[in-house]
Design a protein around this motif. Structure first.
Motif, PDB file in Angstrom:
ATOM      1  N   MET A  84      20.294  63.246  38.769  1.00 39.75           N
ATOM      2  CA  MET A  84      19.411  63.318  39.919  1.00 39.75           C
ATOM      3  C   MET A  84      20.069  64.180  41.000  1.00 39.75           C
ATOM      4  O   MET A  84      21.158  63.865  41.459  1.00 39.75           O
ATOM      5  CB  MET A  84      19.150  61.901  40.448  1.00 39.75           C
ATOM      6  N   ARG A  85      19.415  65.270  41.360  1.00 37.05           N
ATOM      7  CA  ARG A  85      19.952  66.185  42.367  1.00 37.05           C
ATOM      8  C   ARG A  85      19.077  66.118  43.617  1.00 37.05           C
ATOM      9  O   ARG A  85      17.908  66.519  43.590  1.00 37.05           O
ATOM     10  CB  ARG A  85      20.020  67.610  41.795  1.00 37.05           C
ATOM     11  N   LEU A  86      19.670  65.577  44.682  1.00 39.87           N
ATOM     12  CA  LEU A  86      18.913  65.265  45.888  1.00 39.87           C
ATOM     13  C   LEU A  86      19.544  65.878  47.134  1.00 39.87           C
ATOM     14  O   LEU A  86      20.743  66.091  47.188  1.00 39.87           O
ATOM     15  CB  LEU A  86      18.852  63.741  46.090  1.00 39.87           C
ATOM     16  N   ILE A  87      18.683  66.110  48.137  1.00 36.44           N
ATOM     17  CA  ILE A  87      19.144  66.515  49.471  1.00 36.44           C
ATOM     18  C   ILE A  87      18.629  65.459  50.445  1.00 36.44           C
ATOM     19  O   ILE A  87      17.495  64.999  50.326  1.00 36.44           O
ATOM     20  CB  ILE A  87      18.587  67.894  49.873  1.00 36.44           C
ATOM     21  N   LEU A  88      19.483  65.096  51.409  1.00 34.67           N
ATOM     22  CA  LEU A  88      19.092  64.150  52.452  1.00 34.67           C
ATOM     23  C   LEU A  88      19.074  64.898  53.776  1.00 34.67           C
ATOM     24  O   LEU A  88      20.103  65.399  54.233  1.00 34.67           O
ATOM     25  CB  LEU A  88      20.108  63.007  52.486  1.00 34.67           C
ATOM     26  N   LEU A  89      17.885  65.012  54.370  1.00 33.66           N
ATOM     27  CA  LEU A  89      17.729  65.669  55.672  1.00 33.66           C
ATOM     28  C   LEU A  89      17.452  64.623  56.739  1.00 33.66           C
ATOM     29  O   LEU A  89      16.884  63.572  56.456  1.00 33.66           O
ATOM     30  CB  LEU A  89      16.554  66.658  55.646  1.00 33.66           C
ATOM     31  N   GLY A  90      17.826  64.949  57.973  1.00 33.33           N
ATOM     32  CA  GLY A  90      17.558  64.045  59.083  1.00 33.33           C
ATOM     33  C   GLY A  90      18.454  64.420  60.245  1.00 33.33           C
ATOM     34  O   GLY A  90      19.584  64.863  60.046  1.00 33.33           O
ATOM     35  N   PRO A  91      17.958  64.240  61.477  1.00 33.05           N
ATOM     36  CA  PRO A  91      18.747  64.619  62.648  1.00 33.05           C
ATOM     37  C   PRO A  91      19.983  63.748  62.818  1.00 33.05           C
ATOM     38  O   PRO A  91      20.085  62.689  62.189  1.00 33.05           O
ATOM     39  CB  PRO A  91      17.762  64.422  63.813  1.00 33.05           C
ATOM     40  N   PRO A  92      20.938  64.161  63.672  1.00 31.10           N
ATOM     41  CA  PRO A  92      22.138  63.366  63.913  1.00 31.10           C
ATOM     42  C   PRO A  92      21.763  61.966  64.390  1.00 31.10           C
ATOM     43  O   PRO A  92      20.933  61.819  65.288  1.00 31.10           O
ATOM     44  CB  PRO A  92      22.862  64.128  65.033  1.00 31.10           C
ATOM     45  N   GLY A  93      22.333  60.939  63.785  1.00 36.48           N
ATOM     46  CA  GLY A  93      22.052  59.562  64.187  1.00 36.48           C
ATOM     47  C   GLY A  93      20.829  58.950  63.531  1.00 36.48           C
ATOM     48  O   GLY A  93      20.404  57.849  63.884  1.00 36.48           O
ATOM     49  N   ALA A  94      20.242  59.639  62.537  1.00 36.81           N
ATOM     50  CA  ALA A  94      19.026  59.137  61.892  1.00 36.81           C
ATOM     51  C   ALA A  94      19.304  58.018  60.891  1.00 36.81           C
ATOM     52  O   ALA A  94      18.380  57.375  60.400  1.00 36.81           O
ATOM     53  CB  ALA A  94      18.291  60.284  61.191  1.00 36.81           C
ATOM     54  N   GLY A  95      20.569  57.784  60.578  1.00 38.26           N
ATOM     55  CA  GLY A  95      20.905  56.738  59.609  1.00 38.26           C
ATOM     56  C   GLY A  95      21.049  57.265  58.198  1.00 38.26           C
ATOM     57  O   GLY A  95      20.863  56.544  57.225  1.00 38.26           O
ATOM     58  N   LYS A  96      21.419  58.550  58.087  1.00 36.53           N
ATOM     59  CA  LYS A  96      21.564  59.155  56.760  1.00 36.53           C
ATOM     60  C   LYS A  96      22.653  58.468  55.946  1.00 36.53           C
ATOM     61  O   LYS A  96      22.519  58.295  54.743  1.00 36.53           O
ATOM     62  CB  LYS A  96      21.858  60.660  56.880  1.00 36.53           C
ATOM     63  N   GLY A  97      23.731  58.058  56.623  1.00 39.22           N
ATOM     64  CA  GLY A  97      24.836  57.407  55.915  1.00 39.22           C
ATOM     65  C   GLY A  97      24.406  56.132  55.215  1.00 39.22           C
ATOM     66  O   GLY A  97      24.770  55.881  54.061  1.00 39.22           O
ATOM     67  N   ARG A 143      14.467  66.279  44.457  1.00 38.17           N
ATOM     68  CA  ARG A 143      13.741  65.801  45.638  1.00 38.17           C
ATOM     69  C   ARG A 143      14.548  66.069  46.910  1.00 38.17           C
ATOM     70  O   ARG A 143      15.776  66.081  46.885  1.00 38.17           O
ATOM     71  CB  ARG A 143      13.499  64.298  45.497  1.00 38.17           C
ATOM     72  N   VAL A 144      13.821  66.275  48.025  1.00 35.20           N
ATOM     73  CA  VAL A 144      14.437  66.421  49.343  1.00 35.20           C
ATOM     74  C   VAL A 144      13.895  65.299  50.221  1.00 35.20           C
ATOM     75  O   VAL A 144      12.696  65.247  50.508  1.00 35.20           O
ATOM     76  CB  VAL A 144      14.116  67.800  49.968  1.00 35.20           C
ATOM     77  N   ILE A 145      14.779  64.364  50.590  1.00 35.11           N
ATOM     78  CA  ILE A 145      14.375  63.202  51.389  1.00 35.11           C
ATOM     79  C   ILE A 145      14.584  63.533  52.861  1.00 35.11           C
ATOM     80  O   ILE A 145      15.703  63.830  53.292  1.00 35.11           O
ATOM     81  CB  ILE A 145      15.202  61.955  50.992  1.00 35.11           C
ATOM     82  N   ASN A 146      13.506  63.489  53.640  1.00 38.55           N
ATOM     83  CA  ASN A 146      13.557  63.842  55.060  1.00 38.55           C
ATOM     84  C   ASN A 146      13.363  62.591  55.916  1.00 38.55           C
ATOM     85  O   ASN A 146      12.285  62.012  55.944  1.00 38.55           O
ATOM     86  CB  ASN A 146      12.466  64.882  55.374  1.00 38.55           C
ATOM     87  N   ILE A 147      14.435  62.166  56.599  1.00 40.57           N
ATOM     88  CA  ILE A 147      14.354  60.972  57.449  1.00 40.57           C
ATOM     89  C   ILE A 147      13.866  61.374  58.837  1.00 40.57           C
ATOM     90  O   ILE A 147      14.445  62.245  59.483  1.00 40.57           O
ATOM     91  CB  ILE A 147      15.726  60.278  57.557  1.00 40.57           C
ATOM     92  N   GLU A 148      12.781  60.733  59.281  1.00 41.33           N
ATOM     93  CA  GLU A 148      12.182  61.057  60.573  1.00 41.33           C
ATOM     94  C   GLU A 148      12.446  59.930  61.575  1.00 41.33           C
ATOM     95  O   GLU A 148      12.275  58.753  61.252  1.00 41.33           O
ATOM     96  CB  GLU A 148      10.668  61.249  60.407  1.00 41.33           C
ATOM     97  N   VAL A 149      12.852  60.312  62.805  1.00 46.36           N
ATOM     98  CA  VAL A 149      13.112  59.323  63.860  1.00 46.36           C
ATOM     99  C   VAL A 149      13.042  60.019  65.215  1.00 46.36           C
ATOM    100  O   VAL A 149      13.373  61.198  65.330  1.00 46.36           O
ATOM    101  CB  VAL A 149      14.484  58.621  63.635  1.00 46.36           C
ATOM    102  N   GLY A 150      12.556  59.284  66.242  1.00 50.84           N
ATOM    103  CA  GLY A 150      12.375  59.861  67.578  1.00 50.84           C
ATOM    104  C   GLY A 150      13.674  60.183  68.304  1.00 50.84           C
ATOM    105  O   GLY A 150      14.710  59.564  68.060  1.00 50.84           O
TER     106      GLY A 150
END
Length: 200
Positions: free
Chosen positions: A1-14, A109-116
């Motif tokens: 499984m080859r994935l990318i995790l996107l999301g702004p700093p502090g989005a909880g990517k870890g 897949r590219v997982i994009n985490i969205e947060v305000g």
């Protein structure tokens, strides 16, 4: 499984990354972690990266691409990988596609985490990291048992330069400006999966 995790700093990517790598048995490749290790060791790469990171700017493409390329050829990436913090720009995304193509591989897949933005700032400025073992805490959401002392090793906790208010605001602006075209790029390829961080 080859994935990318996107999301702004502090989005909880870890947090998301930990669950994903456990599920699929793949390595979590965080360019931020790689740079921080190099900064701690005082390597040439680390010194160069630090000058950008301390200002809330992105590390230049050629530096990032070279470390990612080397990392993807390691043995533990044969079953796949989760890239976190790379790519961050359209040019990095295109460079990654070229590298994977040369290796005969494709992204799943590219997982994009969205947060305000306000939530991001609150999360970032409250984050504290152990100087000795790297454990992460948050003064509001997951505080240590003893103030400024790591639960795991007793080390001193500190706030990273790139977690201070002005720096985090700059990082968010840079992220939004430079990563939006990348999200559009992967959306057109049918690879994007948008995840609302607050519903997790």
């Amino acid at each position: 499984m080859r994935l990318i995790l996107l999301g702004p700093p502090g989005a909880g990517k870890g947090t998301q990354a930990s669950a994903i790598v456990k599920k699929y048995g793949i390595p979590h490749i965080s360019t931020g972690d790689i740079f921080r290790v190099n900064i701690k060791m005082g390597t040439e790469l680390g010194i160069k990266a630090k000058t950008y990171m301390d200002k809330g700017l992105l590390v230049p493409d050629e530096l990032v691409i070279s470390i990612v390329k080397d990392r993807l050829t390691e043995e533990d990436c044969k079953k796949g990988f989760l890239l976190d913090g790379f790519p961050r720009t359209l040019s990095q995304g295109e460079a990654l596609d070229e590298e994977l193509n040369d290796m005969g591989l494709k992204l799943n897949r590219v997982i994009n985490i969205e947060v305000g933005k306000e939530v991001l700032i609150e999360r970032a400025i409250g984050r504290r990291v152990c100087k000795d073992c790297g454990s992460t805490y948050h003064i509001k959401f997951s505080p240590p048992k003893q103030e400024n002392i790591c639960d795991n090793c007793g080390g001193q906790l500190f706030q990273r330069e790139d977690d201070k208010v002005e720096t985090i605001k700059q990082r968010i602006q840079v992220y939004l400006k430079q990563t939006k075209p990348l999200i559009d790029y992967y959306t057109k390829k049918g690879l994007i999966l948008n995840v609302d961080a607050l519903s997790q």
